[in-house]
Scaffold this motif. Structure first.
Motif, PDB file in Angstrom:
ATOM      1  N   MET A   1       0.845  -1.212   0.000  1.00  0.00           N
ATOM      2  CA  MET A   1       0.000   0.000   0.000  1.00  0.00           C
ATOM      3  C   MET A   1       0.873   1.252   0.000  1.00  0.00           C
ATOM      4  SD  MET A   1      -3.334   0.129   0.062  1.00  0.00           S
ATOM      5  CE  MET A   1      -4.790  -0.848   0.304  1.00  0.00           C
ATOM      6  N   THR A   2       0.468   2.220  -0.775  1.00  0.00           N
ATOM      7  CA  THR A   2       1.148   3.510  -0.776  1.00  0.00           C
ATOM      8  C   THR A   2       0.304   4.473   0.045  1.00  0.00           C
ATOM      9  OG1 THR A   2       2.048   3.104  -2.969  1.00  0.00           O
ATOM     10  CG2 THR A   2       1.990   5.391  -2.233  1.00  0.00           C
ATOM     11  N   ARG A   3       0.917   5.082   1.025  1.00  0.00           N
ATOM     12  CA  ARG A   3       0.161   5.978   1.904  1.00  0.00           C
ATOM     13  C   ARG A   3       0.146   7.380   1.313  1.00  0.00           C
ATOM     14  NH1 ARG A   3       3.692   4.143   6.923  1.00  0.00           N
ATOM     15  NH2 ARG A   3       5.153   4.747   5.297  1.00  0.00           N
ATOM     16  N   SER A  26      -6.284  -0.630  -9.091  1.00  0.00           N
ATOM     17  CA  SER A  26      -5.560  -1.743  -8.471  1.00  0.00           C
ATOM     18  C   SER A  26      -5.544  -1.628  -6.945  1.00  0.00           C
ATOM     19  CB  SER A  26      -4.132  -1.800  -9.007  1.00  0.00           C
ATOM     20  OG  SER A  26      -3.497  -0.559  -8.778  1.00  0.00           O
ATOM     21  N   GLY A  27      -6.154  -0.575  -6.412  1.00  0.00           N
ATOM     22  CA  GLY A  27      -6.280  -0.447  -4.962  1.00  0.00           C
ATOM     23  C   GLY A  27      -4.959  -0.298  -4.233  1.00  0.00           C
ATOM     24  N   ARG A  28      -4.035   0.429  -4.831  1.00  0.00           N
ATOM     25  CA  ARG A  28      -2.706   0.554  -4.207  1.00  0.00           C
ATOM     26  C   ARG A  28      -2.631   1.673  -3.180  1.00  0.00           C
ATOM     27  NH1 ARG A  28       1.475  -2.111  -5.935  1.00  0.00           N
ATOM     28  NH2 ARG A  28       2.897  -0.531  -5.134  1.00  0.00           N
ATOM     29  N   TYR A  29      -3.562   2.623  -3.270  1.00  0.00           N
ATOM     30  CA  TYR A  29      -3.426   3.781  -2.379  1.00  0.00           C
ATOM     31  C   TYR A  29      -4.302   3.658  -1.136  1.00  0.00           C
ATOM     32  CZ  TYR A  29      -0.574   6.423  -5.625  1.00  0.00           C
ATOM     33  OH  TYR A  29       0.460   6.833  -6.406  1.00  0.00           O
ATOM     34  N   ASP A  30      -3.715   4.047  -0.037  1.00  0.00           N
ATOM     35  CA  ASP A  30      -4.428   4.182   1.221  1.00  0.00           C
ATOM     36  C   ASP A  30      -4.444   5.687   1.504  1.00  0.00           C
ATOM     37  OD1 ASP A  30      -5.583   3.062   3.559  1.00  0.00           O
ATOM     38  OD2 ASP A  30      -3.788   3.671   4.636  1.00  0.00           O
ATOM     39  N   VAL A  31      -5.645   6.274   1.506  1.00  0.00           N
ATOM     40  CA  VAL A  31      -5.736   7.739   1.471  1.00  0.00           C
ATOM     41  C   VAL A  31      -6.242   8.296   2.802  1.00  0.00           C
ATOM     42  CG1 VAL A  31      -6.756   9.714   0.259  1.00  0.00           C
ATOM     43  CG2 VAL A  31      -6.282   7.590  -0.998  1.00  0.00           C
ATOM     44  N   THR A  32      -5.561   9.304   3.296  1.00  0.00           N
ATOM     45  CA  THR A  32      -6.053  10.042   4.473  1.00  0.00           C
ATOM     46  C   THR A  32      -6.186  11.510   4.091  1.00  0.00           C
ATOM     47  OG1 THR A  32      -4.904   8.532   5.961  1.00  0.00           O
ATOM     48  CG2 THR A  32      -5.622  10.639   6.889  1.00  0.00           C
ATOM     49  N   LEU A  96       0.739  11.532  10.846  1.00  0.00           N
ATOM     50  CA  LEU A  96       0.312  10.761   9.671  1.00  0.00           C
ATOM     51  C   LEU A  96       1.498  10.590   8.732  1.00  0.00           C
ATOM     52  CD1 LEU A  96      -2.904  12.897   9.077  1.00  0.00           C
ATOM     53  CD2 LEU A  96      -2.835  10.636  10.159  1.00  0.00           C
ATOM     54  N   ARG A  97       1.952   9.341   8.611  1.00  0.00           N
ATOM     55  CA  ARG A  97       3.082   9.103   7.701  1.00  0.00           C
ATOM     56  C   ARG A  97       2.591   9.031   6.272  1.00  0.00           C
ATOM     57  NH1 ARG A  97       8.264   7.883   8.499  1.00  0.00           N
ATOM     58  NH2 ARG A  97       8.542   6.308   6.874  1.00  0.00           N
ATOM     59  N   TYR A  98       3.399   9.502   5.362  1.00  0.00           N
ATOM     60  CA  TYR A  98       2.972   9.479   3.959  1.00  0.00           C
ATOM     61  C   TYR A  98       4.108   9.008   3.045  1.00  0.00           C
ATOM     62  CZ  TYR A  98       5.615  13.872   3.503  1.00  0.00           C
ATOM     63  OH  TYR A  98       6.610  14.823   3.501  1.00  0.00           O
ATOM     64  N   ASP A  99       3.695   8.452   1.906  1.00  0.00           N
ATOM     65  CA  ASP A  99       4.625   8.201   0.810  1.00  0.00           C
ATOM     66  C   ASP A  99       4.447   9.260  -0.269  1.00  0.00           C
ATOM     67  OD1 ASP A  99       5.563   5.629   1.896  1.00  0.00           O
ATOM     68  OD2 ASP A  99       3.483   5.043   1.558  1.00  0.00           O
ATOM     69  N   SER A 332       6.425   2.159  -2.168  1.00  0.00           N
ATOM     70  CA  SER A 332       6.107   1.273  -1.053  1.00  0.00           C
ATOM     71  C   SER A 332       6.376   2.004   0.247  1.00  0.00           C
ATOM     72  CB  SER A 332       6.982   0.026  -1.146  1.00  0.00           C
ATOM     73  OG  SER A 332       7.314  -0.419   0.131  1.00  0.00           O
ATOM     74  N   SER A 333       5.596   1.666   1.253  1.00  0.00           N
ATOM     75  CA  SER A 333       5.776   2.360   2.518  1.00  0.00           C
ATOM     76  C   SER A 333       7.090   1.992   3.183  1.00  0.00           C
ATOM     77  CB  SER A 333       4.611   2.038   3.443  1.00  0.00           C
ATOM     78  OG  SER A 333       4.526   0.650   3.591  1.00  0.00           O
ATOM     79  N   HIS A 334       7.762   0.996   2.638  1.00  0.00           N
ATOM     80  CA  HIS A 334       9.010   0.580   3.283  1.00  0.00           C
ATOM     81  C   HIS A 334      10.241   0.873   2.459  1.00  0.00           C
ATOM     82  CE1 HIS A 334       6.580  -1.275   6.280  1.00  0.00           C
ATOM     83  NE2 HIS A 334       5.950  -1.979   5.362  1.00  0.00           N
ATOM     84  N   SER A 335      10.057   1.446   1.327  1.00  0.00           N
ATOM     85  CA  SER A 335      11.244   1.639   0.500  1.00  0.00           C
ATOM     86  C   SER A 335      11.199   2.959  -0.242  1.00  0.00           C
ATOM     87  CB  SER A 335      11.356   0.519  -0.527  1.00  0.00           C
ATOM     88  OG  SER A 335      10.261   0.581  -1.405  1.00  0.00           O
ATOM     89  N   SER A 336      12.356   3.447  -0.550  1.00  0.00           N
ATOM     90  CA  SER A 336      12.458   4.635  -1.366  1.00  0.00           C
ATOM     91  C   SER A 336      12.771   4.212  -2.785  1.00  0.00           C
ATOM     92  CB  SER A 336      13.592   5.535  -0.865  1.00  0.00           C
ATOM     93  OG  SER A 336      13.327   5.942   0.441  1.00  0.00           O
ATOM     94  N   SER A 337      12.475   5.091  -3.719  1.00  0.00           N
ATOM     95  CA  SER A 337      12.816   4.776  -5.091  1.00  0.00           C
ATOM     96  C   SER A 337      14.319   4.852  -5.256  1.00  0.00           C
ATOM     97  CB  SER A 337      12.131   5.755  -6.026  1.00  0.00           C
ATOM     98  OG  SER A 337      12.492   7.041  -5.675  1.00  0.00           O
ATOM     99  N   PRO A 338      14.838   4.110  -6.241  1.00  0.00           N
ATOM    100  CA  PRO A 338      16.275   4.083  -6.419  1.00  0.00           C
ATOM    101  C   PRO A 338      16.825   5.495  -6.619  1.00  0.00           C
ATOM    102  CG  PRO A 338      15.182   2.492  -7.858  1.00  0.00           C
ATOM    103  CD  PRO A 338      14.132   3.295  -7.215  1.00  0.00           C
ATOM    104  N   GLY A 339      17.867   5.771  -5.921  1.00  0.00           N
ATOM    105  CA  GLY A 339      18.530   7.055  -6.116  1.00  0.00           C
ATOM    106  C   GLY A 339      17.830   8.214  -5.451  1.00  0.00           C
ATOM    107  N   VAL A 340      16.839   7.934  -4.636  1.00  0.00           N
ATOM    108  CA  VAL A 340      16.077   9.014  -4.017  1.00  0.00           C
ATOM    109  C   VAL A 340      16.219   8.935  -2.503  1.00  0.00           C
ATOM    110  CG1 VAL A 340      13.802  10.028  -3.724  1.00  0.00           C
ATOM    111  CG2 VAL A 340      14.443   8.984  -5.904  1.00  0.00           C
ATOM    112  N   ALA A 341      16.551  10.030  -1.890  1.00  0.00           N
ATOM    113  CA  ALA A 341      16.687  10.045  -0.444  1.00  0.00           C
ATOM    114  C   ALA A 341      15.334   9.830   0.207  1.00  0.00           C
ATOM    115  CB  ALA A 341      17.263  11.391  -0.009  1.00  0.00           C
TER     116      ALA A 341
END
Ligand SMILES: Cc1cc2nc3c(=O)[nH]c(=O)nc-3n(C[C@H](O)[C@H](O)[C@H](O)COP(=O)(O)OP(=O)(O)OC[C@H]3O[C@@H](n4cnc5c(N)ncnc54)[C@H](O)[C@@H]3O)c2cc1C
Length: 551
Positions: A1-3, A26-32, A96-99, A332-341
């Protein structure tokens, strides 16, 4: 899930949530969604109609989708943004944590720095109006549903009102208050009413039209202070020393994009939150801004159509991004994209995608929603054209009857028009302008409908409209969209609104939608016109405006 966290649950933030959940198949987003206002989102555009008594507050509510993937927090402003930890902190301390973060904080009414406008303990407050700011009793902005409620309540006892600011909102407020029987004076420091849209000649016609409505004006004169007695407003003191007595003052002195959250988090802010073509902050690839708070490369218009178009575009973009990056765990809530802080500070290249129905052409059409005053403007004003020899200006001005029509043509196209008191010709000119249709060899013909309504120059039959004609400008809905909804089973304007969103913005296209519905509905067209394929002009199905609506 992407927050995904959306800050702001106004006209654009709430629309974005709808658009995103619809696009996220595809139901990937969890929205607040975090909203400062405690109520459900509502149609802010119609607040001036509420003041005029033409719309009920209860009818302004906008839809909020229900979804297990959606959490809505109302009455809780986001107080702080921590980009390092990717957390939005609400005023009550919720983290509230976000991606992905979408800022849709809109704008606030600007309160000019005049003595007496704020109650004593707030004299040194901000220059913006928010619920927590205390204006002097009798002084009101007109930005929120609470403001509108308070203004309407104040009209019950007010005998004299002053509207400070004679721009679009000020004119709408003044006409609305006058319609409620309040004696109104408009105070406007610029030399012409609605000077951003009108030149001196057109402004003069509007002044006379306002006077005919019984609305007094002080144009070219500013205010120095609000006069307060016993804690309540009693008048407005003007630059020239005059005291205009009033027990109600409505501020229509502009808006300020709400950018403090973004600025506090180190995002680039100019007038609005600076974003690129993809509505993304140049400082942080995870943060986007849409609506009134955003400053895209083409500039913000402060109009809802732009925000809604951004909403569609961003929803589509985020869903494409989500699908494209699923295999690489991007977002992903657990990873950053390659090359991105982790805080996203190194922006990565984006694929640019535009919504197919995005319509920026004609986005500068302004239509006043004022009872008894008909003003529509678009493009350049004749007196602004400086010495451009390519442009030709033709004008029909008849101030005594409140009519002024000006067209500016260049290269065989209409590049600007100003219409005061000329509704039917305004509708045709908006169509010509936004569709960029060629003008007659003698552009004087563009003015003729204002003089002598003739069947050939009068209202257009729905049959004559091209399928791609935009009927609802706020939502970018075309004749073909409406026809498809009717062929798909819509039998009322409400059904069409549900299917297409037409009429749900400023509502100015409602008559046109009804005319199309009449024309398209078989029962009302026994000779077959109702199929939408028979190009027979039907007197009862005349459509006045294809694009004036602005709705
Ligand atoms: C009386 C009036 C008439 C208008 N007429 C027209 C018209 O005819 N045509 C037109 O196109 N436009 C018109 N507009 C402008 C139109 O309303 C705006 O363009 C539109 O509302 C912008 O939507 P938005 O979501 O960007 O901002 P808003 O609708 O202002 O919503 C922003 C929301 O974010 C919330 N917020 C702000 N900060 C925070 C925070 N820190 N945390 C949480 N929430 C926050 C605010 O409380 C608000 O609810 C009019 C506006 C007014 C007031």
């Amino acid at each position: 899930m992407t927050r995904l966290v959306v800050v702001g649950n106004g006209m654009v933030g709430s629309r974005f949530v709808e658009d995103l959940l619809a696009a996220d198949t595809s139901g990937r987003y969890d929205v607040t969604v975090v909203g400062e206002e405690a109520c459900e989102p509502y149609n802010r555009v119609l607040l001036s109609e509420v003041v005029a008594g033409k719309h009920d507050l209860a009818a302004l509510t906008l839809p909020t989708p229900t979804s297990p993937r959606l959490t809505v927090l109302r009455g809780q402003p986001a107080a702080h943004l921590d980009r390092e930890d990717r957390v939005v902190v609400t005023s009550d301390g919720r983290r509230l944590r976000y991606d992905r973060l979408v800022l849709a904080t809109g704008s606030a009414a600007r309160v000019p720095p005049l003595d007496g406008l704020r109650s004593r303990d707030q004299q040194h407050g901000h220059d913006r109006h928010r619920g927590g700011d205390h204006l002097t009793a009798g002084v009101h902005a007109l930005r929120t549903i609470d403001d509108a409620r308070e203004v309407v309540a104040a009209t019950l006892n007010a005998r004299r009102a002053v509207v400070l600011g004679g721009g679009v909102l000020g004119m709408e407020a003044a006409c609305g208050l006058a319609r409620r029987g309040v004696v109104v004076t408009v105070v406007h420091p610029a030399s012409t009413l609605m000077e951003r849209q009108l030149d001196a000649a057109a402004g003069r016609v509007v002044e006379l039209a306002m006077a005919r409505l019984g609305i007094d004006q002080r144009v070219g004169v500013g205010a120095t202070s609000a006069v307060v007695e016993g804690g309540h407003l009693t008048g407005l003191r003007l630059d020239d020393g005059e005291l205009v007595p009033a027990d109600l003052l409505v501020l229509a002195t502009g808006t300020v994009p709400s950018t403090s959250l973004a600025a506090g988090a180190g995002l680039t802010v100019d007038r609005g939150v600076v974003v690129d073509d993809d509505l993304r902050s140049p400082d942080d690839h995870r943060v986007f801004a849409i609506g009134d708070c955003a400053q895209p490369p083409e500039g913000g218009t402060g109009l809802v159509a732009q925000g809604w178009e951004q909403s569609r575009r961003l929803a589509a973009h985020l869903c494409r991004e989500s699908v494209a990056s699923a295999s690489a765990s991007f977002g992903s809530s657990h990873s950053s994209s390659p090359g991105v802080a982790a805080n996203g500070s190194t922006a990565r290249p984006l694929s640019t995608g535009r919504a197919p129905r995005s319509s920026t052409s004609g986005s500068d059409v302004v239509r006043l929603k004022a009872h008894g005053l008909d003003v529509v403007t678009m493009g350049v004003c004749g007196s602004d054209r400086a010495d451009d020899p390519a442009q030709r200006t033709l004008r029909l001005s008849d101030p005594d009857v409140g009519r002024h029509v000006e067209v500016v043509v260049s290269g065989g196209r209409l590049v600007g028009a100003t219409c005061v008191g000329a509704g039917a010709v305004a509708a045709d000119l908006v169509t010509t302008y936004t569709r960029r249709t060629p003008v007659p060899a003698d552009p004087a013909y563009l003015l003729l409908p204002a003089l002598a309504p003739h069947p050939a120059a009068g209202p257009t039959s729905p049959a004559d409209l091209a399928d791609d004609t935009t009927v609802c400008r706020c939502n970018g809905v075309t004749k073909a969209d409406i026809a498809a909804s009717v062929h798909g089973g819509a039998t009322s304007a409400a059904d069409i609104a549900t299917a297409t969103r037409a009429t749900t913005g400023c509502g100015g296209c409602r008559d046109d939608v009804c005319a199309l519905l009449d024309w398209l509905t078989p029962a009302s067209s026994p000779d077959g016109a109702g199929t939408g394929e028979n190009h027979v002009t039907k007197g009862k199905h005349m459509i006045h405006s294809t694009e004036t609506a602005g709705s």
